[in-house]
Write a protein that holds these residues in place. Structure first.
Motif: not given
Length: 414
Positions: A337-356
């Motif tokens: 449920t907690i992972l489901a609460s993350l929007s696609a925008t939030e997921v992409l934002k974290k992935q972009k930060a991880l790309a550093n």
């Protein structure tokens, strides 16, 4: 009914989004890295000088020669930090001008047949090394180690025991209590976590990681991924104590969930699978951390950190909130449920930060060293602790540390 179905529909929506993989080091392909925290890119050269003690080889070189598996296990940073410092521009051969002193003693190379470190000789070995430097040079005695740093990458740092209750009972080795500790263990309000310690990631072989990179355009088709123990039957036969029950809860709640790829088996495609996953579960084990935290970050898989009160590696410069998901141990049953609460925008934002690139390199100890890597972050951490306060210097003849205190076995000669 519609409300109950929403979390699952949202999960499936996320799975259908094309989220491409991320190369471990974008600089390999000439991509300009994003900048999340400029402090990660600090250059320690010119900001501090380190004197490396020359110890008898029985404290380091001979230890590795007896068992070369030490070069690859998750505590090997103690070996490679020594090698790095010997050729680092921050090294000084003039101890009188040093800001910090380093004692290269390898305390994690006493391995079982299965390759697990046995820390029982470590306190005696460390005490012996400190006795040696305190009698051969005058610098330890000026501060009783307050301007010295040691790397102690055991499960519970300088408490030198792999079982938490025993580590707590022993406490940090008494002769190290004025020194700065560089340790993989990090947990708030814990007796094995000394104030001012520098928390570093466990060692993960950079070369092996780079050999398993897959094309960055590969879709992330696995929602949540984990490989490892859920129950440690050998050490916790009754269950519930290992990982404070968090891993067991993951298994019992999600073993039949098709969106969760869970297993105790480590396949040959383990690294490749992490690069195909959106979320990588990073629950505590016997200690709060594990190498999968390093692997997740390097492979661009959002780490789901399940370890209450964990102190993360280089937490003063790595934006963990931006790149990870934090879950309380008691909330594991609600993980989907907690992972489901993350929007696609939030997921992409974290992935972009991880790309550093700087974040990825900070999690590794490569040979040869790279800019902004874990070695440099240790040095930057030491530089930020300068200048030393005048109060660390003791009056001649003054003693603070009690050499005769501790468990009887620790006091035996090494």
């Amino acid at each position: 009914m519609e409300a109950a179905l929403w979390p699952w529909l949202h999960l499936l929506t996320l799975m259908c989004i094309f989220i491409s993989g991320t190369l471990a080091f974008d600089t390999v392909r000439g991509t300009k890295p994003s900048i999340t925290n400029d402090t990660l890119r600090d250059d320690p050269v010119g900001r501090l000088k380190v004197y490396v003690y020359e110890l008898p080889t029985r404290y380091n070189k001979e230890v590795v020669e007896r068992d070369e598996r030490c070069l690859a296990h998750m505590f090997a940073a103690e070996i490679f930090l020594h090698e790095f410092l010997l050729s680092s521009p921050v090294r000084t051969l003039k101890p009188e001008e040093a800001d910090w002193f380093f004692t290269p003693v390898y305390t994690t190379c006493d391995l079982t047949k299965n390759g697990l470190p046995l820390p029982f000789k470590s306190p005696r070995m460390m005490r012996s090394a400190i006795h040696y430097i305190s009698t051969q040079w005058p610098y330890w005695n000026r501060t009783e180690g307050a301007d010295h740093f040691f790397i102690v990458p055991h499960d519970f740092g300088a408490c030198f025991h792999y079982k938490e209750e025993k580590a707590i009972e022993r406490g940090i080795l008494r002769v190290l209590r004025r020194s700065t500790l560089v340790q993989t263990f990090g947990q708030s309000y814990h007796v094995c976590m000394q104030q001012g310690s520098i928390v570093v990631p466990p060692y993960a072989p950079t070369k092996r990681i780079m050999e398993h990179l897959i094309p960055p355009s590969t879709p992330r088709s696995i929602f949540a991924y984990f490989r490892g123990l859920f129950y440690d039957v050998g050490n916790d036969p009754e269950g519930g104590y290992y990982a404070r029950g968090a891993r067991a809860s993951i298994w019992e709640n999600f073993k039949n969930n098709p969106l969760f790829d869970l297993s105790t088996e480590h396949p040959a495609t383990y690294y490749e699978d992490m690069q195909r996953a959106i979320f990588c579960l990073c629950p505590l084990g016997w200690a709060p951390w594990s190498p999968r935290l390093v692997e997740a970050v390097v492979f661009g898989c959002i780490p789901v950190i399940i370890a209450d009160d964990i102190v993360l590696p280089f937490a003063d410069v790595i934006p963990w909130i931006e790149i990870g998901v934090f879950l309380a141990e008691d909330d594991v049953p609600k993980l989907d449920t907690i992972l489901a609460s993350l929007s696609a925008t939030e997921v992409l934002k974290k992935q972009k930060a991880l790309a550093n690139v700087s974040i990825k390199q900070a999690m590794l100890f490569p040979q040869p060293s790279l800019p902004n890597d874990g070695f440099h972050q240790i040095l930057n951490g030491l530089a930020r602790k300068l200048p030393h306060h005048p109060s660390i210097y003791l009056q001649e003849g003054t003693r603070v540390l009690n050499w005769t205190a501790g468990p009887p076995a620790d006091l035996q000669p090494w």
